[in-house]
Enzyme design. Structure first.
Site, PDB file in Angstrom:
ATOM      1  N   SER A  57       0.830  -1.210   0.000  1.00 51.51           N
ATOM      2  CA  SER A  57       0.000   0.000   0.000  1.00 51.51           C
ATOM      3  C   SER A  57       0.858   1.251   0.000  1.00 51.51           C
ATOM      4  O   SER A  57       0.522   2.246  -0.648  1.00 51.51           O
ATOM      5  CB  SER A  57      -0.965  -0.003   1.181  1.00 51.51           C
ATOM      6  OG  SER A  57      -0.265  -0.101   2.406  1.00 51.51           O
ATOM      7  N   GLU A  58       1.992   1.236   0.730  1.00 50.11           N
ATOM      8  CA  GLU A  58       2.923   2.366   0.709  1.00 50.11           C
ATOM      9  C   GLU A  58       4.368   1.900   0.827  1.00 50.11           C
ATOM     10  O   GLU A  58       4.655   0.858   1.431  1.00 50.11           O
ATOM     11  CB  GLU A  58       2.633   3.365   1.842  1.00 50.11           C
ATOM     12  CG  GLU A  58       1.504   4.326   1.575  1.00 50.11           C
ATOM     13  CD  GLU A  58       0.226   3.930   2.270  1.00 50.11           C
ATOM     14  OE1 GLU A  58      -0.805   4.594   2.051  1.00 50.11           O
ATOM     15  OE2 GLU A  58       0.248   2.932   3.014  1.00 50.11           O
ATOM     16  N   THR A  59       5.243   2.705   0.266  1.00 50.82           N
ATOM     17  CA  THR A  59       6.691   2.560   0.385  1.00 50.82           C
ATOM     18  C   THR A  59       7.252   3.923   0.753  1.00 50.82           C
ATOM     19  O   THR A  59       6.802   4.947   0.216  1.00 50.82           O
ATOM     20  CB  THR A  59       7.314   2.081  -0.939  1.00 50.82           C
ATOM     21  OG1 THR A  59       6.778   0.795  -1.265  1.00 50.82           O
ATOM     22  CG2 THR A  59       8.829   1.987  -0.841  1.00 50.82           C
ATOM     23  N   PHE A 106       5.060   7.063  -0.809  1.00 53.83           N
ATOM     24  CA  PHE A 106       4.466   6.752  -2.107  1.00 53.83           C
ATOM     25  C   PHE A 106       3.525   5.555  -1.997  1.00 53.83           C
ATOM     26  O   PHE A 106       3.860   4.545  -1.371  1.00 53.83           O
ATOM     27  CB  PHE A 106       5.545   6.409  -3.137  1.00 53.83           C
ATOM     28  CG  PHE A 106       6.372   7.584  -3.587  1.00 53.83           C
ATOM     29  CD1 PHE A 106       6.100   8.226  -4.785  1.00 53.83           C
ATOM     30  CD2 PHE A 106       7.414   8.054  -2.803  1.00 53.83           C
ATOM     31  CE1 PHE A 106       6.856   9.312  -5.203  1.00 53.83           C
ATOM     32  CE2 PHE A 106       8.178   9.144  -3.207  1.00 53.83           C
ATOM     33  CZ  PHE A 106       7.890   9.768  -4.410  1.00 53.83           C
ATOM     34  N   HIS A 122       0.310   4.819   8.781  1.00 56.04           N
ATOM     35  CA  HIS A 122       1.157   3.647   9.049  1.00 56.04           C
ATOM     36  C   HIS A 122       2.553   3.834   8.483  1.00 56.04           C
ATOM     37  O   HIS A 122       3.530   3.365   9.085  1.00 56.04           O
ATOM     38  CB  HIS A 122       0.449   2.347   8.599  1.00 56.04           C
ATOM     39  CG  HIS A 122       0.913   1.719   7.346  1.00 56.04           C
ATOM     40  ND1 HIS A 122       0.427   2.083   6.098  1.00 56.04           N
ATOM     41  CD2 HIS A 122       1.805   0.724   7.118  1.00 56.04           C
ATOM     42  CE1 HIS A 122       1.006   1.334   5.171  1.00 56.04           C
ATOM     43  NE2 HIS A 122       1.848   0.512   5.756  1.00 56.04           N
TER      44      HIS A 122
END
Length: 284
Positions: free
Chosen positions: A52-54, A72, A83
Site C-alpha cells: 500500500s505504501e513505500t 508513495f 502507518h
C-alpha cells in the site's frame, strides 16, 4: 533539478504496523539513505513493491527534524500517511536513530513536522490538522451508499477527513454493519471511503473500521493510520467517542489491526505496535 542516479546498494527494511502479532498488521517498505533518487525512481519502486505504501528516508531539510520521509503508494506520492509514519520511525530507530528527550522523534514530510513518541512498546504520532473537514454533500453521500451496497438511510453521518489522503468518513450504527459490507469496486471511482461502527459493551475494541480506496488498483486497506486519525477527530468533536479507545481494522482480511487513540492537550495521537520483519539491502 532532481536527477536519477545509477543503481547502488542501499539499506532496506520491511516492517509490520498496527499489530502486536507480526504479519497481521499493515506492511511497509522502507528504503534508507535514499539521497539522489528521483521522484520517478521512487514511484517506480513503490509500484514494484506492490504494498500500500513505500517510504524513502532522507536527511532532514529542517533543523527541527530528525529525518525526512517521502511517502508513495503504487500510483502517487502522499504528503502524509499514518502507518508509513510509524513504520518509518521504527525503521529509522532500528538503523541507529536516537530518541530525543521524552522518547520523541520528529519526522519531516510534505505535510510538515510530525511528532512521534515511543510509549512502552508502541509508537504514536500526533495527528496533523485536517485540511478539509466538514459535511459531505447529499448527492455524494448517496453515491457512497451505492458504492458500499447499502441504503442511504443506513449512513448515520458523513464527513470529509482530509489529512493527506482524501478520506470521507462514514458512520454506521454498529461494527457488524461495517463487517457485513460488500462494496462494489466498480462504482468507487477515485473515492477514498473510511467506514466506522461501534461495538457493544464489553467488546475488546470500541470500533470496527474499514477503508476502501478507489482507482487503479482498487483495494481495501488492511490498517490505516491517517483514516483513524481523521475518524478520531470527528468522533471526538461530535461526542460519539471519548479517547482513549482502541479501534480494530482488517478483520475481514484476516488481519488483527489495533489502532490506539489518545487525546493530549486537545490533540489526537494515533499509536500501535510496529514490528521489524525484513532487513537487508536493495539495488536502487
Amino acid at each position: 533539478m532532481e536527477g536519477s542516479t545509477a543503481p547502488k546498494t542501499r539499506p532496506y527494511s520491511e516492517v509490520d504496523v498496527f499489530s502486536s502479532e507480526p504479519y497481521r498488521g499493515n506492511a511497509l517498505a522502507v528504503v534508507h539513505a535514499a539521497d539522489g533518487l528521483s521522484t520517478e525512481q521512487m514511484q517506480r519502486f513503490a509500484a514494484w513493491t506492490n504494498l500500500s505504501e513505500t517510504t524513502f528516508l532522507l536527511p532532514p531539510g529542517s533543523s527541527a527534524a530528525d529525518y525526512r520521509v517521502r511517502i508513495f503508494t503504487g500510483k502517487e506520492e502522499l504528503p502524509f500517511a499514518g502507518h508509513p509514519t510509524l513504520g518509518s520511525a521504527k525503521a529509522w530507530l532500528d538503523a541507529g536513530g536516537a530518541l530525543r528527550p521524552g522518547g520523541m522523534v520528529i519526522q519531516e514530510c510534505a505535510a510538515g513536522l510530525i511528532p512521534i513518541r515511543l510509549e512502552g512498546d508502541q509508537l504514536a504520532f500526533e495527528a496533523p490538522p485536517l485540511t478539509r473537514y466538514g459535511p459531505v454533500e447529499e448527492e455524494l453521500t448517496g453515491r457512497i451508499a451505492g458504492v458500499l451496497g447499502i441504503p442511504r438511510e443506513q449512513i448515520l453521518d458523513a464527513s470529509w477527513l482530509v489529512n493527506g489522503p482524501q478520506w470521507i468518513g462514514v458512520r454506521l450504527a454498529s461494527a457488524s454493519d461495517v463487517l457485513n459490507l460488500q462494496p462494489d469496486p466498480g462504482k468507487a471511482g477515485n473515492l477514498e471511503i473510511g467506514v466506522v461502527g461501534p461495538y457493544g459493551p464489553g467488546a475488546a475494541t470500541r470500533f470496527e473500521v474499514r477503508a476502501f480506496v478507489g482507482g487503479d488498483p482498487v483495494w481495501e486497506d488492511s490498517v490505516t493510520g491517517s483514516l483513524n486519525a481523521g475518524l478520531a477527530r470527528w468522533l471526538t468533536d461530535t461526542g460519539f467517542a471519548a479517547p482513549p479507545y482502541t479501534a480494530s481494522q482488517g478483520t475481514v482480511l484476516g488481519r488483527r489491526g489495533r489502532v490506539h487513540i489518545s487525546l493530549r492537550d486537545g490533540n489526537i495521537w494515533v499509536g500501535g505496535h510496529v514490528t521489524s520483519c525484513i532487513e537487508g539491502t536493495v539495488r536502487l
